[in-house]
Write an enzyme that holds these catalytic residues in place. Structure first.
Site, PDB file in Angstrom:
ATOM      1  N   SER A 121      83.788 -89.328 -39.030  1.00 24.89           N
ATOM      2  CA  SER A 121      85.031 -89.360 -39.820  1.00 24.89           C
ATOM      3  C   SER A 121      86.088 -88.462 -39.179  1.00 24.89           C
ATOM      4  O   SER A 121      86.436 -88.671 -38.022  1.00 24.89           O
ATOM      5  CB  SER A 121      84.698 -88.954 -41.265  1.00 24.89           C
TER       6      SER A 121
ATOM      7  N   ASP B 242      82.064 -99.548 -44.539  1.00 21.16           N
ATOM      8  CA  ASP B 242      82.958 -98.401 -44.698  1.00 21.16           C
ATOM      9  C   ASP B 242      84.244 -98.850 -45.407  1.00 21.16           C
ATOM     10  O   ASP B 242      84.907 -99.786 -44.964  1.00 21.16           O
ATOM     11  CB  ASP B 242      83.280 -97.857 -43.298  1.00 21.16           C
TER      12      ASP B 242
ATOM     13  N   HIS C 267      81.069 -95.453 -46.096  1.00 22.22           N
ATOM     14  CA  HIS C 267      81.522 -94.450 -45.122  1.00 22.22           C
ATOM     15  C   HIS C 267      80.468 -93.359 -44.887  1.00 22.22           C
ATOM     16  O   HIS C 267      80.190 -92.979 -43.744  1.00 22.22           O
ATOM     17  CB  HIS C 267      82.810 -93.833 -45.668  1.00 22.22           C
TER      18      HIS C 267
END
Lengths: 391, 391
Positions: free
Chosen positions: A176, A338, A371
């Site tokens: 991320s 995600d 995610h």
């Protein structure tokens, strides 16, 4: 039902539950790097910059067996190891350590807290940001702290690596926000960086800038925020606004299969079909998880962390230009479900890398968490990561 | 760059720009249906329920050529036609009218404002909700208004159709919240409903309940909200909170290709790399669009509309049970890049219909706008809709 835990704690616990390695867990030491005066990309100077970091493994004589791990939005340097024998393991502990995918018997692995890290109240996080004392005034910076760009994260880490004697990174990786830092590293120091593994990340385009603004908006709405001037005695931090901000991040970073446990469930005593103020089970869980996370983080730092993300690759006119001169070898890891970095966006990013002539492989990370799969589900990618490092 | 327009206006304008039909636009009359005393699913009674509605075409003698169109979250009855010769066309005007997919030369098409409709300040919206006067007190209900479920929307519409002499619906259809109403109709009145066309909608599971809560959270954070008691002289409505709520809906209902126009753009005079309070282009556009929308809507009604959505099919233990006895013929229309009702969720919904033995077809609606494709991009589905009606 899942108990009251913040994002950081959840990620650690899930990593432990899903991917507990057979080998003994390593205890790491949290250290402080005094970066001294630091000039930001925006042109401001911070006199006494410091960040926390940790390492595992040994740097070789050539200084070229180093790996840098960059943390996610709400994380800190604890990507691997435990800070005490009984403490929780780092979020990527399943793939970092002796004999693991990123093998600390061969690599010297470093991970640092970013500038403007959100975990200000956490004793194991060391950062410089709006909650730090401005040496010129003796009071917390608040919103007078300079704007920090993603590139600034990289520059402070570069100083840290230089101080440790690192001459080259065999790999820079992270999930991320950590993947964004990895990409920024690849653009900033193409000769210093041999390999790049951005996980659950892609370009921050206008779409993502907009979502980041939505994440932070509740903080600015909270009357306790007071334009960031909430530090000090007798003042209350904007806990409700910060909790609402974490609530958005918490749901956005998960996915529908995870939410099924709450389907058609009501918390005890709640009757939302009759009372407008009553809650559904998922609302109650999000309320509790987000409030817990708000208590262990700082609202202004959240705003600065959002801005750093929005300023991804801000030194370049566009992504293609940034990637032209970037490092060559890539393993890009999307989570297909995600909901933050959509698979379409990752595919476009991979296209840009390929058009820039990079050597790119793609490996998907699975799981039910959307995610967050890229934080807690990396163990099955062990051979792909070894393959990248062997190239 | 797109100017300052609310969701409703944007949808209308886009529909006009993308799918302007060759035929002359029809002028429709907005009428009021006095539903009288209405008992909600939650057990409360509203003494003087009224909603607005409009029709096009003529009901046949058997009363079985009627079509009901249900509106989206922020919409109203204006799915088709113009309220004046030069006014904007309805959001689905491209597929409803003489000679169009839903041909008003053959069908009697009805569309109504829901209860707790958000467009309270709009003279062309007639609704009963928290901004209405409680006849027992002579003051606005505020948050003492009874909780309204999706099924209540259906029940009031059923009273309207009964009053118009409708004996059977050849089709019930709508986008988003309108699709949810269509599904609720199919479950509630399987013999009354011949065909169902839910567009950009699927089950409201816990995941969606959580997102709906995120949409509304900024309203509750705004100090002007005052637990819903903001009506009347000398009080300010929670405009900032409502605008932040619309901002989430506005971005969520669009998609990445739409946002590209804002990539690497800055509003005049803004320098977000140096000033933490400055804005990126997409933030500025969202700020302006959302504030404009907030000025034409009511915050409490937004909260009640969220709850009605969260109470989708709340009379049934689960979706499968609700669909067992439901109407038989379905055309389900997902937008593959929908970020609100994810394609995976629509596929699961179709599976449930198929397992319940329904006759189900699926037609995708394309475009660059994500969820909003189902509002503004329906014209290419004309033959599929005709096919459904011919079955």
């Amino acid at each position: 039902m899942i108990g009251r835990r913040g994002l950081l704690a959840t990620a650690g616990v899930l990593a432990a539950a899903y991917a507990m390695p057979a080998a003994a867990q390593e205890v790491v030491e949290k250290r402080v790097f005094e970066a001294g005066a630091f000039q930001t990309r925006g042109g401001a100077t911070i006199k006494n910059t410091r960040i926390g970091y940790q390492t595992m493994g040994r740097l070789n004589a050539a200084g070229d067996n180093a790996v840098l791990i960059c943390h996610f939005f709400s994380g800190n340097s604890q990507a691997f190891g435990r800070l005490s024998a009984n403490g929780p393991a780092g979020y990527w502990d399943a793939i970092i350590g002796p004999g693991k995918a990123i093998d600390t018997d061969h690599y010297f692995v470093v991970s640092a807290d970013t500038l403007v890290n959100v975990n200000v109240p956490d004793a194991n996080t060391v950062t410089t940001g709006p909650a730090s004392i401005n040496p010129d005034t003796g009071r917390p910076w608040g919103m007078s702290f300079p704007v920090i760009a993603m590139r600034d994260f990289v520059e402070v880490q570069k100083k840290l690596l230089d101080s440790l004697g690192v001459k080259r990174l065999a790999l820079v990786a992270g999930p991320s926000n950590g993947g964004l830092q990895s990409i920024e590293w690849a653009a900033a120091y193409p000769d210093f960086v041999q390999r790049v593994m951005p996980v659950i990340s892609a370009e921050i385009d206008a779409w993502m800038q907009g979502w980041l603004d939505i994440w932070e908006a509740p903080i600015r709405l909270d009357p306790n925020w007071r334009e960031g001037d909430y530090y000090g005695q007798g003042r209350e931090p904007p806990l409700r606004g910060l909790a609402e901000a974490w609530k958005i991040v918490t749901l956005h970073a998960r996915d529908r299969p995870w939410a099924r446990q709450f389907d058609r469930k009501l918390p005890e005593g709640q009757d939302p079909a009759r009372r407008i103020g009553d809650r559904f089970a998922i609302e109650k869980w999000l309320d509790d998880a987000a409030l817990a996370r708000a208590r262990t983080s700082d609202a202004n730092s959240f705003l600065y962390m959002v801005r750093a993300n929005q300023l991804f690759l801000n030194d370049y006119p566009d992504l293609s230009t940034a990637m032209q001169g970037a490092a060559r070898r890539w393993l890009v890891v999307p989570a297909p479900t995600d909901r933050v970095f959509l698979l379409e966006g990752v595919r476009e990013f991979v296209d840009v890398l390929q058009k820039a002539g990079k050597q790119v492989e793609v490996a998907e990370v699975g799981g039910t968490l959307g995610h967050l799969n890229g934080v807690v589900g990396m163990a099955p990618l062990t051979e792909r990561i070894r393959g990248l490092l062997a190239q």
